[in-house]
Design a protein around this motif. Structure first.
Motif, PDB file in Angstrom:
ATOM      1  N   VAL A   1       3.196   3.564  12.420  1.00  0.00           N
ATOM      2  CA  VAL A   1       3.711   2.962  11.195  1.00  0.00           C
ATOM      3  C   VAL A   1       3.373   3.844   9.981  1.00  0.00           C
ATOM      4  O   VAL A   1       4.275   4.344   9.291  1.00  0.00           O
ATOM      5  CB  VAL A   1       3.137   1.533  11.012  1.00  0.00           C
ATOM      6  CG1 VAL A   1       3.567   0.944   9.677  1.00  0.00           C
ATOM      7  CG2 VAL A   1       3.576   0.644  12.165  1.00  0.00           C
TER       8      VAL A   1
ATOM      9  N   ILE B   1      -4.950  10.673  13.370  1.00  0.00           N
ATOM     10  CA  ILE B   1      -3.769  10.895  12.517  1.00  0.00           C
ATOM     11  C   ILE B   1      -3.044  12.185  12.920  1.00  0.00           C
ATOM     12  O   ILE B   1      -2.347  12.796  12.122  1.00  0.00           O
ATOM     13  CB  ILE B   1      -4.119  10.902  11.006  1.00  0.00           C
ATOM     14  CG1 ILE B   1      -5.160  11.974  10.677  1.00  0.00           C
ATOM     15  CG2 ILE B   1      -4.563   9.539  10.518  1.00  0.00           C
ATOM     16  CD1 ILE B   1      -5.191  12.335   9.185  1.00  0.00           C
TER      17      ILE B   1
ATOM     18  N   PHE C   1      -3.634  -0.923  20.283  1.00  0.00           N
ATOM     19  CA  PHE C   1      -4.980  -0.413  20.008  1.00  0.00           C
ATOM     20  C   PHE C   1      -5.880  -0.642  21.216  1.00  0.00           C
ATOM     21  O   PHE C   1      -5.800  -1.678  21.881  1.00  0.00           O
ATOM     22  CB  PHE C   1      -5.566  -1.081  18.758  1.00  0.00           C
ATOM     23  CG  PHE C   1      -4.830  -0.695  17.502  1.00  0.00           C
ATOM     24  CD1 PHE C   1      -4.876   0.602  17.017  1.00  0.00           C
ATOM     25  CD2 PHE C   1      -4.064  -1.619  16.821  1.00  0.00           C
ATOM     26  CE1 PHE C   1      -4.181   0.968  15.872  1.00  0.00           C
ATOM     27  CE2 PHE C   1      -3.368  -1.267  15.670  1.00  0.00           C
ATOM     28  CZ  PHE C   1      -3.432   0.041  15.195  1.00  0.00           C
TER      29      PHE C   1
ATOM     30  N   ALA D   1      -5.750   3.138   5.242  1.00  0.00           N
ATOM     31  CA  ALA D   1      -4.417   3.358   4.667  1.00  0.00           C
ATOM     32  C   ALA D   1      -4.449   4.364   3.516  1.00  0.00           C
ATOM     33  O   ALA D   1      -3.394   4.801   3.053  1.00  0.00           O
ATOM     34  CB  ALA D   1      -3.825   2.033   4.202  1.00  0.00           C
TER      35      ALA D   1
ATOM     36  N   LEU E   1       0.827  -1.231   0.000  1.00  0.00           N
ATOM     37  CA  LEU E   1       0.000   0.000   0.000  1.00  0.00           C
ATOM     38  C   LEU E   1       0.859   1.278   0.000  1.00  0.00           C
ATOM     39  O   LEU E   1       0.655   2.146  -0.851  1.00  0.00           O
ATOM     40  CB  LEU E   1      -0.988  -0.013   1.172  1.00  0.00           C
ATOM     41  CG  LEU E   1      -2.105  -1.057   1.055  1.00  0.00           C
ATOM     42  CD1 LEU E   1      -2.898  -1.158   2.357  1.00  0.00           C
ATOM     43  CD2 LEU E   1      -3.060  -0.721  -0.093  1.00  0.00           C
TER      44      LEU E   1
HETATM   45  N1  EPU Z   1      -1.638   6.949  16.711  1.00  0.00           N
HETATM   46  C1  EPU Z   1      -1.903   8.194  17.213  1.00  0.00           C
HETATM   47  N2  EPU Z   1      -1.759   9.264  16.365  1.00  0.00           N
HETATM   48  C2  EPU Z   1      -1.370   9.136  15.082  1.00  0.00           C
HETATM   49  C3  EPU Z   1      -1.101   7.867  14.581  1.00  0.00           C
HETATM   50  C4  EPU Z   1      -1.235   6.779  15.425  1.00  0.00           C
HETATM   51  O1  EPU Z   1      -2.258   8.355  18.371  1.00  0.00           O
HETATM   52  O2  EPU Z   1      -1.274  10.149  14.373  1.00  0.00           O
HETATM   53  C5  EPU Z   1      -1.789   5.777  17.589  1.00  0.00           C
HETATM   54  C6  EPU Z   1      -2.871   4.801  17.104  1.00  0.00           C
HETATM   55  O3  EPU Z   1      -4.158   5.208  17.510  1.00  0.00           O
HETATM   56  C7  EPU Z   1      -2.427   3.496  17.714  1.00  0.00           C
HETATM   57  C8  EPU Z   1      -0.891   3.610  17.668  1.00  0.00           C
HETATM   58  O4  EPU Z   1      -0.617   5.000  17.515  1.00  0.00           O
HETATM   59  O5  EPU Z   1      -2.860   3.425  19.034  1.00  0.00           O
HETATM   60  C9  EPU Z   1      -0.227   2.845  16.554  1.00  0.00           C
HETATM   61  O6  EPU Z   1      -0.904   3.083  15.324  1.00  0.00           O
HETATM   62  P1  EPU Z   1      -0.167   3.133  13.915  1.00  0.00           P
HETATM   63  O7  EPU Z   1      -0.253   4.516  13.390  1.00  0.00           O
HETATM   64  O8  EPU Z   1       1.159   2.496  14.005  1.00  0.00           O
HETATM   65  O9  EPU Z   1      -1.142   2.213  13.048  1.00  0.00           O
HETATM   66  P2  EPU Z   1      -1.400   2.392  11.504  1.00  0.00           P
HETATM   67  O10 EPU Z   1      -0.203   2.950  10.861  1.00  0.00           O
HETATM   68  O11 EPU Z   1      -2.706   3.054  11.303  1.00  0.00           O
HETATM   69  C10 EPU Z   1      -0.447   0.079  10.733  1.00  0.00           C
HETATM   70  C11 EPU Z   1      -0.987  -1.115  10.006  1.00  0.00           C
HETATM   71  C12 EPU Z   1      -1.941  -1.871  10.928  1.00  0.00           C
HETATM   72  C13 EPU Z   1      -1.169  -2.284  12.178  1.00  0.00           C
HETATM   73  C14 EPU Z   1      -0.552  -1.052  12.861  1.00  0.00           C
HETATM   74  C15 EPU Z   1       0.303  -1.375  14.058  1.00  0.00           C
HETATM   75  C16 EPU Z   1      -0.935  -0.393   7.704  1.00  0.00           C
HETATM   76  C17 EPU Z   1      -1.685  -0.012   6.485  1.00  0.00           C
HETATM   77  N3  EPU Z   1      -1.656  -0.670   8.789  1.00  0.00           N
HETATM   78  O12 EPU Z   1      -1.571   0.877  11.053  1.00  0.00           O
HETATM   79  O13 EPU Z   1      -2.374  -3.013  10.226  1.00  0.00           O
HETATM   80  O14 EPU Z   1      -2.038  -2.925  13.088  1.00  0.00           O
HETATM   81  O15 EPU Z   1       0.246  -0.340  11.903  1.00  0.00           O
HETATM   82  O16 EPU Z   1       1.321  -2.248  13.703  1.00  0.00           O
HETATM   83  O17 EPU Z   1       0.280  -0.488   7.679  1.00  0.00           O
HETATM   84  C18 EPU Z   1      -3.846  -4.747   9.651  1.00  0.00           C
HETATM   85  O18 EPU Z   1      -3.120  -5.002   8.683  1.00  0.00           O
HETATM   86  O19 EPU Z   1      -4.769  -5.508  10.028  1.00  0.00           O
HETATM   87  C19 EPU Z   1      -3.641  -3.512  10.403  1.00  0.00           C
HETATM   88  C20 EPU Z   1      -4.582  -2.978  11.173  1.00  0.00           C
END
Ligand code: EPU
Length: 417
Positions: free
Chosen positions: A163, A123, A327, A93, A26
């Motif tokens: 991530v 975000i 989460f 994503a 992605l």
């Molecule tokens: N968070 C914040 N603020 C932000 C961004 C994140 O508070 O601006 C928090 C989130 O709410 C969460 C934590 O930080 O509590 C980690 O979230 P992260 O941003 O790492 O998650 P993501 O980037 O949205 C990706 C994967 C997920 C995976 C997570 C954690 C992709 C497309 N998605 O999500 O994958 O669970 O990292 O490893 O890469 C899945 O494939 O089933 C999936 C959910």
């Protein structure tokens, strides 16, 4: 809505080939927005989320051609700098287009993703980073409207490891003026994979895969040619399946290093593991031992494997404590596993799994991608028939799951409605 009907109780045996990683494909596809021309991404899994990303880019004026397992993206005629609500609500994503669009075109309008089944998932950190790079960010009617003449390098610290936040800022920084430092960055293999894709486009990135990443922005990047890494979560899911069915599965085309934390816990649970450069053989024991886990950012135990591991622990001897730290609402599978006879309770982010003698087939509901994978894991062990409803969640992340399972000897059918 399709359902999966699984008759459990068979020992699964044989070999399974792992697909490309959805969560690496992605961002690589989104990265195509950073340069004009024809881009090629290989080993892209044939999944609904990939099609959604393709529709998103087409909506912006790109051409997106996908034939398993290659995506060709042409980005010469981008004429609409918007990621609309209809697509973002289907796939969070989608927010990955924000950084590249803003960096290359100076403008982006992206629907706010909103909460989802596993948590609030804001975000704010993506936006904080872009603001530090000089972007003006406005929130209007559920949309992020970002603008900047040209992004500037900045020193950015993430309070929480994110991530897609790290990926968005790494892409934006690749075209910014000057050097960007990302501190407390995500170390996931998917982040390192995106860095190698960006490097192939001419970006200068140091430290990807470490918690401090340094990116020296370029004025222009060239089109991308990249092959994404294998899906470590799919690999881990098949390992859990070998464990719960007392099976013997060789997982081919994976990177054992990427599943280290998981392998350690599987060994502690009594599974026998052999590994080579790109394969892992997993032999399930007669009886599983209870093991505690706590999810953490990479290289810790992945939150995306928590549900599948819980299914495994549901029939282990003893009590296992499972702590979810990423989460706030990622225990939706508990109620469904209980329907199959699992003895699990939870308070806040801590679940207590008391190993049951066995599981029984039932009607269960998939609530999100990894929760549905845990139901598949449990159903393969359960006595009798399990029907998993709303299997579209599973289809977002597991390519040809029933074919792969059938080849391993499972009794699984898809019922279309
Ligand atoms: N968070 C914040 N603020 C932000 C961004 C994140 O508070 O601006 C928090 C989130 O709410 C969460 C934590 O930080 O509590 C980690 O979230 P992260 O941003 O790492 O998650 P993501 O980037 O949205 C990706 C994967 C997920 C995976 C997570 C954690 C992709 C497309 N998605 O999500 O994958 O669970 O990292 O490893 O890469 C899945 O494939 O089933 C999936 C959910």
């Amino acid at each position: 809505m399709d359902r999966l009907v699984i008759k459990g109780g068979k020992r699964l045996k044989g070999e399974v080939e792992i697909s490309g990683a959805k969560n690496a494909a992605l961002p690589a596809i989104a990265a195509a927005l950073l340069a004009s021309g024809e881009h090629m991404v290989a080993r892209v899994p044939d999944l609904r989320d990939i099609k959604t990303m393709g529709r998103l880019l087409e909506n912006m004026g790109a051409e997106f051609h996908y034939k398993p397992h290659k995506a060709v993206i042409t980005t010469n005629k981008i004429n609409n700098l918007e990621a609309p609500y209809e697509l973002v609500k289907e796939m969070r994503a989608s927010v990955l287009v924000l950084g590249p669009m803003l960096a290359r075109f100076g403008k982006a309008k992206v629907s706010l993703p909103g909460g989802c089944a596993i948590g609030a998932r804001p975000i704010n950190l993506h936006l904080m980073g872009l603001e530090k790079m000089g972007a003006k960010i406005e929130l209007e009617s559920g949309y992020v409207i970002a603008s900047a003449k040209r992004l500037k390098g900045a020193d950015i610290h993430f309070d929480t490891v994110t991530v897609t936040g790290t990926e968005n800022l790494m892409m934006a920084a690749s075209l910014a003026k000057g050097t960007t430092i990302l501190r407390n960055a995500a170390r996931e293999p998917e982040v390192a994979d995106l860095a190698s894709a960006l490097t192939a486009m001419g970006a200068r990135i140091n430290g990807a895969g470490k918690s401090t990443i340094e990116i020296e922005g370029a004025d222009e990047l060239r089109p991308l040619t990249h092959k994404v890494i294998p899906d470590r979560i799919e690999a881990g899911t098949f390992m859990a399946i070998a464990g719960i069915t007392g099976g013997d599965i060789t997982i081919r085309g994976c990177v054992p290093e990427h599943v280290k934390a998981f392998l350690i816990k599987l060994k502690a649970a009594g599974l026998r593991i052999n590994e080579g450069a790109d394969w892992v053989r997993v032999i399930g024991p007669g009886s599983l031992k209870a093991v505690n886990i706590k999810t953490a950012p990479y290289p810790g135990f992945p939150t995306d494997m928590q549900a599948q591991f819980m299914a495994l622990m549901s029939i282990a001897k003893g009590t296992s404590i499972i702590t979810e730290t990423i989460f706030e609402n990622r225990f939706m599978h508990v109620a469904e596993l209980r329907r199959m006879g699992a003895n699990i309770s939870f308070k806040g982010n801590v679940a207590t799994v008391r190993g049951a003698k066995g599981l029984k087939g039932a009607n269960v509901m998939a609530t999100d991608l990894r929760a549905s994978a845990s139901l598949v894991v449990a159903a393969l062990r359960a006595e009798g028939e399990t029907t998993i409803h709303r299997v579209y969640h599973l289809d977002r992340g597991y390519e040809k799951i029933e074919e792969k399972l059938t080849r391993l000897g499972a009794d699984v059918r898809r019922k279309k409605r």
